[in-house]
Design an enzyme around this catalytic site. Structure first.
Site, PDB file in Angstrom:
ATOM      1  N   HIS A  82       1.052  -1.003   0.104  1.00 16.97           N
ATOM      2  CA  HIS A  82      -0.013   0.079   0.082  1.00 16.97           C
ATOM      3  C   HIS A  82       0.922   0.891  -0.269  1.00 16.97           C
ATOM      4  O   HIS A  82       0.224   2.368  -0.776  1.00 16.97           O
ATOM      5  CB  HIS A  82      -1.281   0.111   1.136  1.00 16.97           C
ATOM      6  CG  HIS A  82      -1.918   0.119   1.321  1.00 16.97           C
ATOM      7  ND1 HIS A  82      -2.286   1.940   0.042  1.00 16.97           N
ATOM      8  CD2 HIS A  82      -3.448   0.652   1.581  1.00 16.97           C
ATOM      9  CE1 HIS A  82      -3.723   2.136  -0.136  1.00 16.97           C
ATOM     10  NE2 HIS A  82      -4.500   1.584   0.873  1.00 16.97           N
ATOM     11  N   ASP A 130      -1.875   2.780  -4.313  1.00 16.62           N
ATOM     12  CA  ASP A 130      -2.779   3.675  -3.993  1.00 16.62           C
ATOM     13  C   ASP A 130      -4.316   3.175  -4.875  1.00 16.62           C
ATOM     14  O   ASP A 130      -3.848   2.407  -5.973  1.00 16.62           O
ATOM     15  CB  ASP A 130      -3.062   4.652  -4.123  1.00 16.62           C
ATOM     16  CG  ASP A 130      -2.901   5.681  -5.173  1.00 16.62           C
ATOM     17  OD1 ASP A 130      -2.737   4.478  -6.136  1.00 16.62           O
ATOM     18  OD2 ASP A 130      -2.178   7.118  -4.741  1.00 16.62           O
TER      19      ASP A 130
END
Length: 638
Positions: free
Chosen positions: A611, A615
Site C-alpha cells: 500500500h 493506492d
C-alpha cells in the site's frame, strides 16, 4: 542430484578475508581481527573516560524472540571511582521494534528491585509492555526520564547496583554521551567472541605450519546458514584452483563450492551432513605443503570443532550441571505458565542470570515439547509391566489435562522452507498489504491459444499468456512496476519488467524470473518458463535466475482454486494470484444489439500490493489495462 556451479567469487561474511582467514606460524591476526586484544584495554566507561588496564566489562543479557527481552545491558567491574554497576539498555520487545517510548517508571531511584519486578512500561511499535527485571539489586540512576520518545533499542535507560551503599557513589554525569561507547562495547565484545571461535581451532597455533581456514560462504543474499550436503574432496586430497570442494545446500538451491587457491585439504571441520552451519563458521583447513597435512590434522583437535559442527547436540559441563540442579530463581510469569500447563519444573532449563527461569524458557519448552508435564514424562518412563501403576498416577491430573496422542512425525525443514517461512512472516508483519480483485473474461485468450496451436503449431499455456498480459500492463502503468525503498522512504520505479513465477518444488517454493517479459514474444516466454521450471525442480537455478524481479505471479488455476490472496515477496510491491477459469451464464449483447444469455468463461485475479506503492488509483489503472489486454489479445502483439 543436478547442481549449479557458482563460478564467480562470492563475498563471505567472515570479517577477515574472502572465504577464509589465514593463520601463519607467527599467528599474526589480520587487521580486522586485531580489535580483540584491545577490548579490555580500550573499553570506555559510560562517562566517556577510559578504563584502566585492570578493568573488565562483561556483557549480561538475554536473547529474545517475540515478547522476550533481547538486550539488557553491560556490567562494569572497574578500579575507577565508579563502583560495580549494571547498565540496562532499551530492550527489543517485538521483532520489528527499533525504538520505544518510556511510558512510565514503576520504580524510583533508590528502590530495591527483585527478580520479576516491573521496572517500567515501554511503548513499542505494537503495544505498551512491561519491562521485567532479571536481577536483584537497587535502581541507582534513571538515564532516560519518563515520557522520553524514540529511544533506540540498546540505548542505556537505567543503572543498577547490587549494594545499597553504592547508590550514592554513581556519579550524576553517568550516561552522558554513553550511547556510542555502549554500542561500540557490545560490538567489540561480539567481535571478540566471534574471533575467539576462529582462533580456538588450535590454542597453540604457533606450532602449526601455514594454513588456511575455510569458512561457510554466503552463497545468496538471504543465506545465514547452510548444510554440508556432500564433500567432494577427502582429507589429504590435492586441490587445484576451480576444484569443487563440497556441495552446500543453501536457502535457495544446492551449489558447488569451488576452491580459490591451490593446496591440500588437511582437515574437515564440518562433516558431511552437518546442518545449519552458520555463515563464516570454519568448515575446513587447507595447507600449501602436503607434508603439513598430518601436522594440521593431528593438531586441530576435535574439542572446539565438535562444538561448531553440532551446536544443537552440544552439551557442556555447565549445561549438565544446570540440568541436575535445576534453577535457583523463577520469574512470576514463568511460575504462572508452569502452573497453567502442569509442567514438570525439574525438566525445565533456565537461561536467565544466576539460574533464573524466565517466561521464554517455559514457552520454548512448551513449543518443543521438552517441558513435558508429569503425566507424559511418567508415561514415557513406565514400562508395560508397570502400566497399572502408571494409570493410577495419571488419573488425578487427567481430569484437568486431556491426554494427547503420542503418535506424530517430525518433518525436518530444508533451508529453503526455513527461509520461506521467515520471509513470509516478515512480509506480513512489515508490508502493508492492499488486496484488489476482479474477474476477467477468458474466452478471447482461450480462442487465441487454440488458434496458435491449430494454425501455427505453437503450444503455449494460459499462464504464458497471463505473464505477457501482466508485463504489458506493468509497462503501460509504470507506477505499478516499482518498490518501496525503506532506507530512503520513497518509491523507486523499476527500469525493466521482470516477472517472478512461483514454481512448487520438493524443497519449497521457488520464484525464477522471466526478465524483460514485456519485450518477449509469448512463445519465447513459454519456452523460458519451461526451462526455468525444470531447473528449479532439479535445484539447478543460478543466483541470477531467481534473485531480483519486479513483480510476481502465482497461478493455482490448475487446481480447484477459484480465488486466493498471495503474500508479497519483498522487496517487490505486488503479486498477482490467478485462480481457475469457471463458466457462467450471463446476458451478452450480440451483433444485432439484442441481449441473449450466453456461457462465458471467467477467471479471478487478486492483486496483493504494497500500500506504500499502490493506492487505489494505481491499482485501478493497472487492472483496467489488464482487463483490456484479456478482452483484446491483439494488444499483446503490439
Amino acid at each position: 542430484m543436478a547442481l549449479s556451479r557458482l563460478r564467480n567469487p562470492v563475498i563471505s561474511r567472515i570479517a577477515s578475508s574472502l572465504f577464509r582467514a589465514r593463520f601463519l606460524s607467527s599467528y599474526t591476526l589480520p587487521r580486522s581481527l586485531s580489535r580483540t586484544s584491545n577490548v579490555e584495554s580500550s573499553f570506555k566507561d559510560l562517562n566517556g573516560s577510559w578504563l584502566r588496564s585492570n578493568s573488565l566489562s562483561t556483557v549480561i543479557g538475554v536473547y529474545c524472540t517475540s515478547s522476550k527481552l533481547k538486550l539488557i545491558g553491560v556490567r562494569h567491574f572497574s578500579s575507577a571511582d565508579v563502583p560495580e554497576h549494571t547498565v540496562l539498555g532499551m530492550p527489543a520487545l517485538s521483532p520489528t521494534m527499533s525504538q520505544g517510548n518510556i511510558a512510565k517508571w514503576k520504580k524510583k531511584e533508590g528502590d530495591k528491585v527483585e527478580v520479576g519486578d516491573i521496572l517500567c512500561e515501554i511503548e513499542t511499535d505494537k503495544a505498551t509492555l512491561e519491562f521485567e527485571c532479571l536481577e536483584e539489586g537497587f535502581l541507582a540512576k534513571i538515564l532516560v526520564p519518563e515520557g522520553s520518545k524514540d529511544v533506540p533499542v540498546g540505548q542505556p535507560i537505567a543503572v543498577m547496583v547490587e549494594d545499597e551503599e553504592n547508590i550514592q557513589k554513581i556519579p550524576s554525569t553517568l550516561g552522558s554521551g554513553s550511547e556510542v561507547e555502549e554500542k561500540t562495547a557490545h560490538q567489540d565484545v561480539r567481535n571478540s567472541e566471534k574471533e575467539e571461535e576462529h582462533s580456538s581451532i588450535n590454542n597453540n597455533a604457533a606450532d602449526l605450519p601455514p594454513h588456511n581456514v575455510i569458512g561457510m560462504p554466503a552463497l545468496s543474499p538471504t543465506m545465514n546458514q547452510g548444510n554440508i550436503f556432500k564433500w567432494r574432496k577427502k582429507e589429504g586430497d590435492k586441490i587445484e584452483v576451480g576444484d569443487v570442494i563440497c556441495e552446500i545446500e543453501t536457502d535457495k538451491a544446492t551449489l558447488e563450492f569451488e576452491s580459490l587457491e591451490d593446496g591440500y585439504l588437511a582437515k574437515i571441520l564440518a562433516p558431511e551432513g552437518s546442518k545449519d552451519v552458520a555463515v563464516g563458521q570454519p568448515i575446513a583447513v587447507t595447507v600449501e605443503d602436503p607434508d603439513d597435512v598430518e601436522a594440521v590434522k593431528t593438531s586441530v583437535g576435535s574439542g572446539s570443532t565438535v562444538k561448531k559442527q553440532q551446536p544443537t547436540n552440544r552439551e557442556s559441563k555447565s549445561d549438565i550441571k544446570e540440568k541436575k540442579s535445576g534453577f535457583t530463581k523463577i520469574s512470576p510469569s514463568a511460575k504462572l505458565l508452569i502452573s497453567e500447563y502442569g509442567l514438570d519444573a525439574s525438566a525445565l532449563k533456565a537461561s536467565g542470570p544466576h539460574g533464573t527461569l524466565l517466561k521464554g524458557d517455559v514457552l520454548a519448552a512448551i513449543e518443543s515439547g521438552k517441558g513435558s508435564s508429569k503425566i507424559f514424562s511418567s508415561k514415557k518412563k513406565s514400562s508395560p509391566q508397570t502400566s497399572p501403576q502408571k494409570s493410577s498416577s495419571v488419573r488425578p491430573e487427567s481430569m484437568t489435562h486431556p491426554q494427547q496422542s503420542d503418535s506424530f512425525e517430525d518433518l525436518p525443514n530444508t533451508q529453503i522452507r526455513k527461509v520461506i517461512a521467515r520471509r513470509l512472516l516478515e512480509s506480513k508483519q512489515t508490508t502493508p498489504h492492499l488486496y484488489l480483485s476482479t474477474d476477467v473474461i477468458l474466452d478471447p485468450l482461450l480462442s487465441f491459444r487454440k488458434e496458435l496451436k491449430e494454425k501455427h503449431d505453437v503450444k503455449v499455456s494460459v499462464n504464458d499468456i497471463v505473464i505477457k498480459a501482466v508485463a504489458i500492463a506493468l509497462k503501460n502503468v509504470p507506477e505499478a512496476n516499482a518498490y518501496w525503498d525503506v532506507a530512503k522512504g520513497e518509491i523507486i520505479l523499476c527500469d525493466s519488467v521482470d516477472i517472478s513465477i512461483a514454481v512448487a518444488t520438493e524443497k519449497g517454493l521457488m520464484t525464477p524470473i522471466v526478465r524483460n517479459a514485456d519485450q518477449k514474444s509469448i512463445s519465447s516466454i513459454s519456452s523460458e518458463v519451461k526451462q526455468l521450471a525444470e531447473k528449479a525442480r532439479a535445484g539447478k537455478l543460478l543466483p541470477n535466475e531467481f534473485q531480483g524481479g519486479t513483480f510476481s505471479i502465482s497461478n493455482l488455476g490448475m487446481f480447484p482454486i477459484d480465488q486466493f490472496c498471495a503474500i508479497i515477496n519483498p522487496p517487490q510491491a505486488g503479486i498477482l494470484a490467478v485462480g481457475r477459469g469457471n463458466k457462467f451464464v450471463e446476458p451478452v449483447v450480440g451483433s444485432d444489439g439484442i441481449e441473449r444469455p450466453a456461457v462465458v468463461t471467467k477467471m479471478n485475479l487478486t492483486l496483493s500490493a504494497d500500500h506504500r506503492v499502490f493506492d487505489g488509483k494505481v491499482g485501478g489503472a493497472f487492472f483496467s489495462v489488464l482487463q483490456s489486454n484479456f478482452s483484446d489479445i491483439r494488444r499483446l502483439l503490439l
